[in-house]
Design an enzyme around this catalytic site. Structure first.
Site, short mmCIF file in Angstrom:
data_model
loop_
_atom_site.label_atom_id
_atom_site.label_comp_id
_atom_site.label_asym_id
_atom_site.label_seq_id
_atom_site.Cartn_x
_atom_site.Cartn_y
_atom_site.Cartn_z
N ASP A 47 -15.95 -6.78 37.20
CA ASP A 47 -17.25 -7.42 37.41
C ASP A 47 -17.08 -8.80 38.01
OD1 ASP A 47 -19.16 -5.59 36.64
OD2 ASP A 47 -19.19 -6.21 34.55
N LYS A 62 -17.68 -5.22 41.04
CA LYS A 62 -19.05 -4.74 40.80
C LYS A 62 -20.00 -5.92 40.78
CE LYS A 62 -20.37 -3.06 36.69
NZ LYS A 62 -21.52 -3.93 36.31
N GLU A 122 -28.39 1.51 34.69
CA GLU A 122 -28.35 1.27 33.24
C GLU A 122 -29.74 1.24 32.63
OE1 GLU A 122 -26.49 -1.95 30.02
OE2 GLU A 122 -26.04 -2.13 32.15
N ASP A 168 -17.96 -7.76 32.57
CA ASP A 168 -18.26 -9.07 31.99
C ASP A 168 -18.79 -8.94 30.57
OD1 ASP A 168 -20.74 -8.06 32.63
OD2 ASP A 168 -21.30 -9.67 34.01
N SER A 169 -18.95 -7.70 30.09
CA SER A 169 -19.26 -7.48 28.68
C SER A 169 -18.15 -8.00 27.78
CB SER A 169 -19.47 -5.98 28.41
OG SER A 169 -18.33 -5.22 28.77
N GLU A 217 -24.34 -7.04 40.46
CA GLU A 217 -25.64 -6.61 39.97
C GLU A 217 -26.75 -6.98 40.95
OE1 GLU A 217 -24.56 -7.31 35.22
OE2 GLU A 217 -26.36 -8.22 36.08
#
EC number: 2.1.2.11
Length: 272
Positions: A86, A116, A185, A42-43, A118
């Site tokens: 993501d 993925k 991270e 999602d970056s 979080e």
């Protein structure tokens, strides 16, 4: 590459390489580089769509970009990198059914083979267990979690013994929930090393030292294409500057050609 093969790479002691891609060109570059995993992160909200954070990107946009990544690969499917996508903000925090629909859409309609998520809150763990039961591989993510930027910011995480103990507990919960790998991270290398030693699944670091089972980086950061990079992801080349200089050369050459053309005698206009 399949998710289960990453565990074998960890057992063999071979570092796992993960690079991001957001379109066909970046996917072709990462594939040619030989990365084990392509992360459609999602970056891309910041790298490709010029948002200030990752929060605005939607499932539909992630699907659009993941499809483009798949079209950029040139190798036969068995030789392609594993593609992990993501799940964006609020696509899995609002209930298991919504998460299943989002993840299912990505796997059904694109080249993604895993997603993925979080965090390790109880709600997230329940979502992971549900996805895994339905045959959707899940990668976890702890430490600096960009989707929680308004709560945690972009500062380093797990710097004291209490928070490190909590991270270890969360990591074990993610493994028990069925995650096939874990990204950590912007955390101290000591806790990343501890996680790698205590977990069976691979621990992938970004800003977490060199003692992880692999590393993940934002491709645009490594190529120096972004205006600035985090301290743990310094560019390998000044790609932005090189691109600008190349384009400036083309523009300058074109303008000079136009100027030369206007100073020469033009042929007579044909009769029409």
């Amino acid at each position: 590459m399949r998710p289960s093969e990453l565990t074998q790479l960890k057992q063999d002691g071979r570092a796992i390489s993960i690079l991001t891609a957001w379109d066909g060109i970046s996917a072709a570059l990462v594939e040619a580089a030989g990365a084990d995993v392509v992360l459609v992160g999602d970056s891309l909200a910041m790298v490709a769509l010029c948002h200030a954070t990752t929060l605005p990107v939607t499932v539909e946009q992630m699907l659009h970009h993941t499809k483009a990544v798949g079209r950029g690969f040139t190798r036969p499917l068995p030789q392609q990198p594993l593609v992990v996508c993501d799940l964006p903000f609020l696509s899995y925090q609002c209930g298991e059914d919504k998460a299943v629909a989002a993840a299912g859409s990505l796997l059904k309609h694109s080249c993604a083979a895993a997603v993925k998520l979080e965090g390790a809150e109880p709600e997230v763990l329940a979502v992971i267990e549900r996805l895994v039961r339905m045959g959707i591989p899940v990668m976890g993510h702890l430490g600096l979690t960009p989707q929680a930027v308004h709560q945690l910011g972009y500062r380093r995480q797990a710097e004291d013994p209490r928070s490190q103990a909590q991270m270890l507990q969360q990591a074990k919960q993610l493994e028990q929930a069925g995650c096939f790998a874990l990204v950590v991270e912007h955390v101290p290398s000591s806790i990343a090393r501890c996680l790698s030693q205590q977990l069976t699944i691979p621990v992938i670091g970004i800003g977490a030292g060199e003692d992880c089972d692999g590393q993940v980086r934002v491709t645009a950061d490594l190529l120096g294409l972004t205006p600035s990079q985090p301290p743990f992801s310094q560019p390998l080349i000044q790609g932005r500057q090189l691109c600008v200089e190349a384009l400036q050369g083309w523009v300058k050459q074109l303008h000079q050609q136009a100027k030369t053309a206007t100073t020469t005698t033009s042929p007579p206009e044909p009769d029409c």
